[in-house]
Design a protein around this motif. Structure first.
Motif, PDB file in Angstrom:
ATOM      1  N   LEU A  34      11.776  -9.708  27.993  1.00  0.00           N
ATOM      2  CA  LEU A  34      12.289 -10.733  26.340  1.00  0.00           C
ATOM      3  C   LEU A  34      10.708  -9.984  25.949  1.00  0.00           C
ATOM      4  O   LEU A  34       9.351 -10.043  26.497  1.00  0.00           O
ATOM      5  CB  LEU A  34      11.941 -12.182  27.164  1.00  0.00           C
ATOM      6  N   ASP A  35      10.916  -9.434  23.916  1.00  0.00           N
ATOM      7  CA  ASP A  35       9.515  -9.439  22.879  1.00  0.00           C
ATOM      8  C   ASP A  35       8.834 -10.784  22.712  1.00  0.00           C
ATOM      9  O   ASP A  35       7.589 -10.174  22.660  1.00  0.00           O
ATOM     10  CB  ASP A  35      10.666  -9.084  22.053  1.00  0.00           C
ATOM     11  N   SER A  36       8.869 -11.638  23.202  1.00  0.00           N
ATOM     12  CA  SER A  36       9.130 -12.525  22.806  1.00  0.00           C
ATOM     13  C   SER A  36       9.312 -13.921  23.501  1.00  0.00           C
ATOM     14  O   SER A  36      10.313 -13.927  23.757  1.00  0.00           O
ATOM     15  CB  SER A  36       8.284 -13.388  21.355  1.00  0.00           C
ATOM     16  N   GLU A  37       8.901 -15.293  23.545  1.00  0.00           N
ATOM     17  CA  GLU A  37       9.656 -16.491  24.738  1.00  0.00           C
ATOM     18  C   GLU A  37      10.716 -17.041  23.950  1.00  0.00           C
ATOM     19  O   GLU A  37      11.299 -17.697  24.453  1.00  0.00           O
ATOM     20  CB  GLU A  37       8.602 -17.345  24.754  1.00  0.00           C
ATOM     21  N   GLY A  38      11.293 -16.800  22.714  1.00  0.00           N
ATOM     22  CA  GLY A  38      12.483 -17.397  22.074  1.00  0.00           C
ATOM     23  C   GLY A  38      13.684 -16.108  21.609  1.00  0.00           C
ATOM     24  O   GLY A  38      14.521 -16.460  21.286  1.00  0.00           O
ATOM     25  N   GLN A  97      21.084 -25.529  28.583  1.00  0.00           N
ATOM     26  CA  GLN A  97      19.995 -24.811  28.243  1.00  0.00           C
ATOM     27  C   GLN A  97      20.289 -25.099  26.834  1.00  0.00           C
ATOM     28  O   GLN A  97      21.372 -25.074  26.352  1.00  0.00           O
ATOM     29  CB  GLN A  97      20.343 -23.504  28.516  1.00  0.00           C
ATOM     30  N   MET A  98      19.252 -25.489  25.610  1.00  0.00           N
ATOM     31  CA  MET A  98      20.078 -25.298  24.530  1.00  0.00           C
ATOM     32  C   MET A  98      18.502 -23.624  23.590  1.00  0.00           C
ATOM     33  O   MET A  98      17.853 -24.438  23.892  1.00  0.00           O
ATOM     34  CB  MET A  98      19.740 -26.689  23.822  1.00  0.00           C
ATOM     35  N   MET A  99      19.186 -23.231  23.232  1.00  0.00           N
ATOM     36  CA  MET A  99      18.592 -21.999  22.508  1.00  0.00           C
ATOM     37  C   MET A  99      19.362 -21.430  21.418  1.00  0.00           C
ATOM     38  O   MET A  99      20.004 -21.388  21.788  1.00  0.00           O
ATOM     39  CB  MET A  99      17.884 -21.149  23.629  1.00  0.00           C
ATOM     40  N   GLY A 100      18.326 -21.649  20.190  1.00  0.00           N
ATOM     41  CA  GLY A 100      19.252 -20.986  19.434  1.00  0.00           C
ATOM     42  C   GLY A 100      19.963 -21.808  18.095  1.00  0.00           C
ATOM     43  O   GLY A 100      19.898 -22.719  18.366  1.00  0.00           O
ATOM     44  N   THR A 149      16.089 -18.706  14.481  1.00  0.00           N
ATOM     45  CA  THR A 149      15.973 -19.968  13.495  1.00  0.00           C
ATOM     46  C   THR A 149      14.831 -20.183  13.238  1.00  0.00           C
ATOM     47  O   THR A 149      14.290 -20.626  12.286  1.00  0.00           O
ATOM     48  CB  THR A 149      16.699 -20.961  15.223  1.00  0.00           C
ATOM     49  N   ARG A 150      13.527 -20.148  14.135  1.00  0.00           N
ATOM     50  CA  ARG A 150      12.478 -20.134  13.882  1.00  0.00           C
ATOM     51  C   ARG A 150      11.488 -19.966  12.894  1.00  0.00           C
ATOM     52  O   ARG A 150      11.803 -20.272  11.336  1.00  0.00           O
ATOM     53  CB  ARG A 150      11.267 -19.852  15.170  1.00  0.00           C
ATOM     54  N   LEU A 151      12.476 -18.768  13.176  1.00  0.00           N
ATOM     55  CA  LEU A 151      11.879 -17.995  10.985  1.00  0.00           C
ATOM     56  C   LEU A 151      12.888 -18.466   9.969  1.00  0.00           C
ATOM     57  O   LEU A 151      12.400 -18.080   9.050  1.00  0.00           O
ATOM     58  CB  LEU A 151      12.412 -16.638  11.678  1.00  0.00           C
ATOM     59  N   ALA A 152      14.038 -18.947  10.465  1.00  0.00           N
ATOM     60  CA  ALA A 152      14.876 -19.478   9.482  1.00  0.00           C
ATOM     61  C   ALA A 152      14.911 -20.312   8.671  1.00  0.00           C
ATOM     62  O   ALA A 152      14.236 -20.836   7.553  1.00  0.00           O
ATOM     63  CB  ALA A 152      16.421 -19.554   9.288  1.00  0.00           C
ATOM     64  N   GLN A 208      10.478 -27.581   8.011  1.00  0.00           N
ATOM     65  CA  GLN A 208      10.771 -28.305   8.983  1.00  0.00           C
ATOM     66  C   GLN A 208      10.352 -28.263   9.763  1.00  0.00           C
ATOM     67  O   GLN A 208      10.632 -29.355  10.361  1.00  0.00           O
ATOM     68  CB  GLN A 208      12.622 -27.058   9.002  1.00  0.00           C
ATOM     69  N   THR A 209       9.375 -27.455  10.575  1.00  0.00           N
ATOM     70  CA  THR A 209       9.200 -27.535  11.711  1.00  0.00           C
ATOM     71  C   THR A 209       7.030 -27.364  11.838  1.00  0.00           C
ATOM     72  O   THR A 209       7.195 -26.535  11.140  1.00  0.00           O
ATOM     73  CB  THR A 209       9.546 -26.392  13.004  1.00  0.00           C
ATOM     74  N   ASN A 210       6.289 -27.668  12.144  1.00  0.00           N
ATOM     75  CA  ASN A 210       4.988 -27.546  11.647  1.00  0.00           C
ATOM     76  C   ASN A 210       4.278 -27.317  12.463  1.00  0.00           C
ATOM     77  O   ASN A 210       2.914 -27.863  13.054  1.00  0.00           O
ATOM     78  CB  ASN A 210       4.390 -27.909  10.794  1.00  0.00           C
ATOM     79  N   ASN A 211       4.664 -27.602  13.828  1.00  0.00           N
ATOM     80  CA  ASN A 211       4.087 -27.267  15.274  1.00  0.00           C
ATOM     81  C   ASN A 211       4.425 -26.475  16.667  1.00  0.00           C
ATOM     82  O   ASN A 211       4.442 -26.339  17.220  1.00  0.00           O
ATOM     83  CB  ASN A 211       4.331 -29.050  16.396  1.00  0.00           C
ATOM     84  N   ILE A 212       4.668 -25.370  15.538  1.00  0.00           N
ATOM     85  CA  ILE A 212       4.446 -24.740  16.533  1.00  0.00           C
ATOM     86  C   ILE A 212       3.830 -23.518  17.751  1.00  0.00           C
ATOM     87  O   ILE A 212       2.590 -23.197  16.840  1.00  0.00           O
ATOM     88  CB  ILE A 212       5.318 -23.501  15.864  1.00  0.00           C
ATOM     89  N   LEU A 213       4.582 -23.432  18.422  1.00  0.00           N
ATOM     90  CA  LEU A 213       4.139 -22.763  20.083  1.00  0.00           C
ATOM     91  C   LEU A 213       4.374 -21.177  20.000  1.00  0.00           C
ATOM     92  O   LEU A 213       5.474 -20.946  20.242  1.00  0.00           O
ATOM     93  CB  LEU A 213       3.754 -23.040  20.869  1.00  0.00           C
ATOM     94  N   ALA A 214       3.198 -19.991  19.868  1.00  0.00           N
ATOM     95  CA  ALA A 214       3.695 -18.699  20.245  1.00  0.00           C
ATOM     96  C   ALA A 214       3.284 -17.868  20.187  1.00  0.00           C
ATOM     97  O   ALA A 214       2.260 -17.964  20.497  1.00  0.00           O
ATOM     98  CB  ALA A 214       5.098 -18.521  18.124  1.00  0.00           C
TER      99      ALA A 214
END
Length: 410
Positions: A211-215, A231-234, A252-255, A263-269
């Motif tokens: 994977l390039d990243s976890e998501g 599994q719930m992803m994407g 989805t995160r980028l969107a 919309q989301t303010n606690n992202i770990l990347a």
């Protein structure tokens, strides 16, 4: 005269009391209800709907200490022409009156979501007073009946609590969007862009190991060992009430980050370490208020987006000094900004060329450029977006580097 007045007052009082008493004539005891916690929809045979109800057992998961040797829920599946009318069909095997008032999730198979009859079904169900518009909408790769039966949460006996906890986690993580029936209807009727719906599966297929990243995956591609295969992803991408594609967890995160409101303010990347190839740096992202400037021209809109991000570095496995060494720190910030801008422009290109519309809610900003809503409709925002000139700039600030001031000396 005084006696007549008293008699009239007594008569008025009695009449008023009887008015309030009439509210109990159609009462139903709570023991007579069967509470549906999850609703599943699939395509059936001969144009019918295959409907699945997961009905909560009220004796399981309560505060009482009475041991009950019964399953936590009952799952039934049958064919019907209509979801609302199907409640009466359930009476063939269930003695209690079915109610959707406590339902938490609406599961739809991917095949049905891609068909033209999906939106009319969803629109019709919302006319029923018993169905709440806050129901979480989820699209699954397999049949919804199989998804509901295969999903076995290890810690939450009650399905309603399970989906309630999931919703709060979605707001924190951002790998899936928060999609409800109400938002789906609003976005579809608005017809100015794409709508993102949570994508899930209980049947993993070809897990991705590099994977390039976890998501960088969708549901079903996560390589995990677990008794619960869910599994719930994407996200599933909808246009004009019909599913037309999918986005990964990262997309989805980028969107969500590109939208006008947070919309989301606690992202770990994680991000590639610019000074050591093959290593990653993890950080917590907090987004500020986006600056979205849209210039309207006759042929296409010009969109400039500036996104402020505050990072809290969580780990630096390479042990390179990014804390005290200011030149390394500037290099890290520049590398993160470049990485984010690159993947963001790839997503924007995908929405323009593959989907032909945007999921970033930029139409809400663009409509302010018009005096009348009719003028905005006539502009045909989704069609003009395909040729839009877009620039995205990230302004990254590192807030802290965790509890350690410098890398350990090994």
């Amino acid at each position: 005269m005084l006696k007549k007045s008293k008699k009239r007052l007594k008569l008025i009082f009695i009449l008023l009391v009887t008015v309030f008493l009439t509210g109990c004539w159609d009462r139903i005891e709570i023991e007579e209800f069967a509470f549906v916690s999850v609703i599943g929809l699939d395509e059936g045979e001969d144009g019918m709907l295959k409907i699945t109800f997961q009905i909560t057992n009220p004796q399981i998961g309560t505060s009482t200490k009475v041991q009950v040797d019964e399953p936590p829920s009952d799952i039934i599946t049958f064919l019907s022409e209509d979801l609302v009318a199907s409640r009466d069909l359930a009476s063939t095997s269930i003695a209690r009156r079915l109610t959707f008032s406590h339902a938490k999730a609406f599961i739809v198979s991917e095949d049905l979501a891609k068909s033209n009859k999906f939106y009319p079904i969803i629109e019709a169900t919302q006319r029923d007073r018993d169905i709440r518009r806050e129901l979480n909408l989820i699209v699954c790769k397999e049949d919804a009946a199989d998804f509901i039966r295969n999903n076995r949460p290890p810690f939450d006996i009650r399905a309603s609590k399970y989906y309630e906890f999931l919703t709060s986690r979605w707001e924190d993580v951002g790998f899936v969007p928060l999609s409800t029936l109400h938002k789906f209807s609003l976005r579809t009727l608005d017809d100015m862009g794409l709508f993102l719906v949570t994508y899930a599966t209980t049947k993993p297929d070809h897990p991705k190991t590099h994977l390039d990243s976890e998501g960088d995956i969708i549901a079903g591609q996560l390589d995990k060992i677990d008794e619960n295969p869910m599994q719930m992803m994407g996200s599933a991408v909808f246009k004009e009430g019909k599913m037309i594609g999918k986005l990964t967890g990262d997309e989805t995160r980028l969107a969500l980050i590109l939208r006008p409101t947070v919309q989301t303010n606690n992202i770990l990347a994680t991000f590639p370490d610019p000074l050591k190839e093959g290593e990653k740096i993890s950080a917590k992202l907090v987004r500020g208020k986006n600056k979205i400037k849209i210039t309207i021209t006759d042929d296409y809109p010009i969109i400039d987006v500036k996104i402020p991000l505050t990072l809290s570095i969580a780990s630096i496995p390479s042990n390179i000094d990014y804390v005290k060494n200011q030149s390394n720190q500037k290099l890290l910030i520049a590398a993160i900004e470049k990485r984010l801008e690159t993947v963001t422009m790839e997503l924007i290109k995908k929405t323009q060329e593959e989907f032909g519309a945007e999921p970033f809610l930029w139409s809400q900003v663009a409509r302010k450029k018009f005096w009348l809503y009719k003028d905005f409709r006539d502009y045909n925002w989704s069609e003009k977006y395909k040729n839009a000139k877009i620039t995205v700039e990230y302004d990254v600030t590192i807030e802290d580097f965790g509890k350690q001031n410098r890398p350990p000396k090994i």
